[in-house]
Design an enzyme around this catalytic site. Structure first.
Site, PDB file in Angstrom:
ATOM      1  CD  GLU A 505      38.007  40.012  45.808  1.00 22.02           C
ATOM      2  OE1 GLU A 505      39.042  40.665  45.580  1.00 22.02           O
ATOM      3  OE2 GLU A 505      37.284  40.233  46.789  1.00 22.02           O
ATOM      4  CB  SER A 506      41.956  38.050  40.839  1.00 24.05           C
ATOM      5  OG  SER A 506      41.417  36.776  40.506  1.00 24.05           O
TER       6      SER A 506
END
Length: 653
Positions: A505-506
Site C-alpha cells: 500500500e504505502s
C-alpha cells in the site's frame, strides 16, 4: 516501458477506421508554436517567501509549462541548495507548450550549457530526454543522433520512435526493431505516430499493420490516438469498418458484438474474423463471462493471432484458466508471441501447470525450474510445485561504516532534500540514478542507510535489487512492530498479512496519500476511517488523526478484520476487497461455476491494479511469516480456494 509488438506485413484487407473522421475537426490540427523570446514578467506573480515553498511552486510552474512564472520564481532562488533543479525547471517550460507538446523554438543553447554543467547527473539525463523530443519534433537529426547515444535511461517510448525514424530516413529498414518498441499505445505520442506514417510511406509496413496499431488504441479507448494513427494511411475512409465497430461494441456488450460479427463477418478475411473473436473474447473475459473461453476457441480455430493485442493474448489464457480448460491454457500460451510470453513469469508457471495436467511431469518441472529462484508470486508457487516450502535466503549484513559511507553520495543528498519536500518523483529518480552499477553489497549498504534515515520505501526498493546476496530484513522491514503486534492481537489478525499489505500500500511512507484521498501507512480512505472509528467506539476521531501511526494502524487493522470476516476468512478475497472495495470480489466470486484455487482467482481479477495488488500482498505476507516465525511457509495455503457464492450486499464501505 519499451515492449515488443508485431507489425505484420501480411497481404490482408486494409482496416479502415471510423476514428479517422475525428481528424477533420480543427481541435486536432497541429498548433504552431509561439515565437519564443526571452521570458519577461508582465505582472508580479505571488511568490512564496520560504525558499522550499518557492521551489515547490517553481516545480508546479514547470509542470504546467508556465514560462513566465517559472522564470520569475527561479530568479528568487539564486543560492538554492539544488541549483540544477532550479535551472531545469526554468528551462523546461520553454521546451514544451501548454498541452505538453514539444516546441520547435526551444532554447538549444541553454540546453547545451545545462548538459555540460551537470554532466553525469540524473537531471542531465532528464533534460537530454526532453531535448531529444524537441530535436525529433523539428527533425534536427544531426543533433538528435549526437545526443541519443548519451541518453542513459532510454525509458521514453517516443524518443525510441524518433531514433527509429532517424534510422529509417537514412535508408535503414527498421520494421523489425519497431516491433520491439510499439506495444503499449499509451506511450506513443507524436514521435511514434510520425514513425508509423513514414514506415507506411516507405513501404516498410503495410496498411494492415497500421490498422492493427489503430485498433490497439481503440482497445485502450484512446479514440483520438486511433484516429491519428489511421490517418497515416492515404485515402482512409470512415465507413465500413467492421473490426473497429466490433471493438467498440465488445467493450460494452460482447453479445452485441457477437451478433454483429455473425451478421457481417463475411466481409472479413479468415484472419480478421479470428482477430474479431479475440477482441470479443478479451472483453467477455474481463467481464468474467463464461462464454469468453468459447469465443477464444473460435479465434484459435480461425487464426489471426498476429492481429491480436498483447492484452487479448493474455486474457485468452485467463479465460481458459477460469474455465479449468488446461488444454486451452497450454495452447493459448504456446500461441503467445515469444516476447510477451517471456516477460512475465505467470505464463511460465501456468504453462508448467498445463503440462502437468497433460501428464507431462518432466516437462512441467523444467518450466518451474526456470522461475523457482525468483522472489515473487510465481517464483514462490513454482518452488512449491517442485516440492519446496518458502524459505529465506541466507542473510548478508553490512557494517556501519559501509552504510554510513552512503551519506556522502551527492545523488542521495539531493534525493533526501527532494523527499523532505515530498517531491517523491524527483527524489526517487535521483536515488535510483545513484544505484546504477552498484554491487549487491553496495546495494545492501544503501538500503541500510535508507533505513537509518527513515526512507523505508527506498530501503525496500534498493534491497529488492540484489541478485546473489540478500537481506530480507531490509526487503521486508517491520517498523512500528509493537503497535502492529498490539493492534493485530486485539482483532485476531495475522500480522504477516497486515505487514504484507502495508508494504504494498504505502511502502511504509507515513504521509503517503493516494489520488483518491487514502492516507498513511495503511492507506485508509477518509469515509472508511470514520466508519471504523464509529464501529470501534472512537467518538473523537477526525481525519487529521490519520497521520498518527497508532491511529492509522488501529483503524486499518480493524477494517482488515471486518473485511476478512465478511469474506469467509479468505485472504485472497479480503486482499482484493481492501484494494477494490468489498462489493467487487463478491461480484467476481459470484460468476464462478465451481471452486477454483486462489491463484487462478487472483490471476483472473479483471482490474489490472487489483490483480497485481493481491498477488504482491500475499507474496509479501508469505515472506513476512517466514521472517517472523523462522519456519518454512506455503503461499498456496495462504491463497486457499475460492468457492462460488451468490452476490450479497455489504455494509462495509
Amino acid at each position: 516501458m519499451l515492449k515488443g509488438v508485431y507489425l505484420r506485413r501480411a497481404g490482408q484487407a486494409a482496416w479502415v477506421t471510423v476514428a479517422c473522421a475525428l481528424l477533420a475537426t480543427p481541435a486536432l490540427a497541429q498548433k504552431r508554436p509561439q515565437q519564443q523570446a526571452a521570458p519577461r514578467v508582465q505582472a508580479a506573480p505571488v511568490i512564496p517567501s520560504d525558499p522550499d515553498d518557492a521551489f515547490v511552486a517553481l516545480r508546479e510552474a514547470a509542470r504546467k509549462n508556465d514560462v513566465e512564472r517559472a522564470y520569475a520564481i527561479s530568479a528568487t532562488l539564486v543560492d538554492y541548495p539544488i541549483p540544477s533543479y532550479v535551472e531545469y525547471f526554468r528551462i523546461k517550460p520553454q521546451m514544451f507548450d501548454g498541452s505538453g507538446l514539444a516546441r520547435i523554438d526551444a532554447p538549444d543553447d541553454q540546453v547545451r550549457a545545462f548538459l555540460q554543467r551537470y554532466k553525469g547527473q540524473a537531471i542531465a539525463d532528464r533534460m537530454r530526454n526532453d531535448w531529444l523530443l524537441v530535436l525529433g519534433k523539428k527533425r534536427d537529426w544531426a543533433n538528435f543522433d549526437a545526443e541519443y547515444p548519451q541518453f542513459v535511461l532510454k525509458d521514453d517510448t517516443q524518443v525510441e520512435c524518433y531514433a527509429l525514424l532517424s534510422r529509417a530516413l537514412k535508408g535503414q529498414n527498421v520494421a523489425a526493431d519497431t516491433r520491439n518498441v510499439l506495444s503499449d499505445v499509451r506511450y506513443y505520442g507524436e514521435g511514434c505516430v510520425d514513425l508509423i506514417s513514414y514506415l507506411v510511406q516507405s513501404q516498410q509496413i503495410q496498411r494492415s499493420d497500421v490498422a492493427f496499431q489503430a485498433r490497439q488504441a481503440l482497445e485502450q479507448n484512446l479514440v483520438t490516438l486511433a484516429g491519428r494513427i489511421a490517418a497515416t494511411v492515404p485515402d482512409a475512409r470512415a465507413d465500413g469498418d467492421t473490426l473497429a465497430t466490433i471493438v467498440k461494441m465488445a467493450r460494452n456488450d460482447p453479445s452485441q458484438a457477437v451478433a454483429y460479427l455473425t451478421a457481417s463477418g463475411g466481409s472479413l478475411s479468415r484472419d480478421e474474423q479470428g482477430a474479431a473473436w479475440g477482441v470479443i473474447g478479451q472483453y467477455a473475459a474481463k467481464k468474467l463471462l463464461p462464454d469468453a473461453a468459447f469465443y477464444y476457441r473460435r479465434q484459435m480455430d480461425l487464426g489471426g493471432n498476429q492481429w491480436m493485442s498483447d492484452e487479448s493474448q493474455e486474457w485468452r489464457v485467463r479465460a481458459a484458466l477460469r474455465q479449468g480448460d488446461w488444454k486451452q491454457v497450454r495452447q493459448a500460451i504456446e500461441m503467445m508471441r515469444p516476447e510477451l510470453r517471456a516477460k512475465d513469469p505467470a505464463w511460465t508457471y501456468w504453462y508448467g501447470r498445463s503440462l502437468k495436467a497433460d501428464g507431462r511431469d518432466a516437462e512441467a518441472q523444467q518450466q518451474y525450474q526456470q522461475i523457482a529462484g525468483q522472489f515473487n508470486f510465481y517464483g514462490q508457487l513454482a518452488s512449491e510445485e517442485l516440492g519446496n516450502r518458502i524459505t529465506l535466503p541466507s542473510r548478508t549484513t553490512v557494517s556501519d561504516a559501509e552504510a554510513m559511507a552512503m551519506r556522502s553520495r551527492a545523488g542521495f543528498q539531493r534525493a533526501q532534500k527532494l523527499y523532505n519536500m515530498n517531491l517523491r518523483f524527483e527524489g526517487t529518480r535521483e536515488w535510483n540514478w545513484e544505484l546504477r552499477g552498484m554491487s549487491d553489497r553496495e546495494l545492501l549498504a544503501a538500503a541500510e542507510y535508507a533505513r537509518r534515515v527513515e526512507l523505508l520505501d527506498r530501503t525496500v526498493n534498493t534491497a529488492d535489487r540484489t541478485r546473489a546476496e540478500h537481506d530480507f530484513s531490509l526487503r521486508f522491514p517491520m517498523p512500528y512492530r509493537d503497535l502492529m503486534q498490539r493492534a493485530t492481537d486485539d482483532v485476531g489478525l495475522d500480522m504477516a498479512w497486515a505487514y504484507g499489505l502495508i508494504r504494498q500500500e504505502s511502502r511504509f511512507i507515513m504521509n503517503a496519500r493516494s489520488s483518491a484521498g487514502a492516507h498513511g501507512l495503511m492507506q485508509v480512505m477518509p469515509a472508511t476511517a470514520k466508519y471504523v472509528a464509529r464501529k470501534i467506539g472512537m467518538p473523537d476521531f477526525s481525519p487529521s488523526m490519520m497521520g498518527d501511526p497508532n491511529i492509522n494502524i488501529v483503524l486499518g487493522t480493524n477494517y482488515l478484520s471486518m473485511v476478512l470476516t465478511d469474506l469467509d476468512s479468505s485472504w485472497t478475497l479480503a486482499s482484493a476487497a481492501y484494494n477494490a472495495g468489498p462489493g467487487r470480489p463478491k461480484a467476481w466470486r459470484s460468476t464462478l461455476s465451481r471452486p477454483v484455487e486462489g491463484a487462478i482467482f487472483a490471476e483472473t481479477i479483471p482490474f489490472n491494479e487489483t490483480r497485481t495488488y493481491v498477488k504482491n500482498v500475499l507474496s509479501n505476507a508469505t515472506y513476512y511469516a517466514a521472517l517472523m516465525s523462522g519456519q518454512p511457509q506455503s503461499l498456496k495455503s495462504r491463497l486457499g480456494q475460492v468457492a462460488p457464492s451468490a452476490v450479497t450486499t455489504t455494509s462495509l464501505p
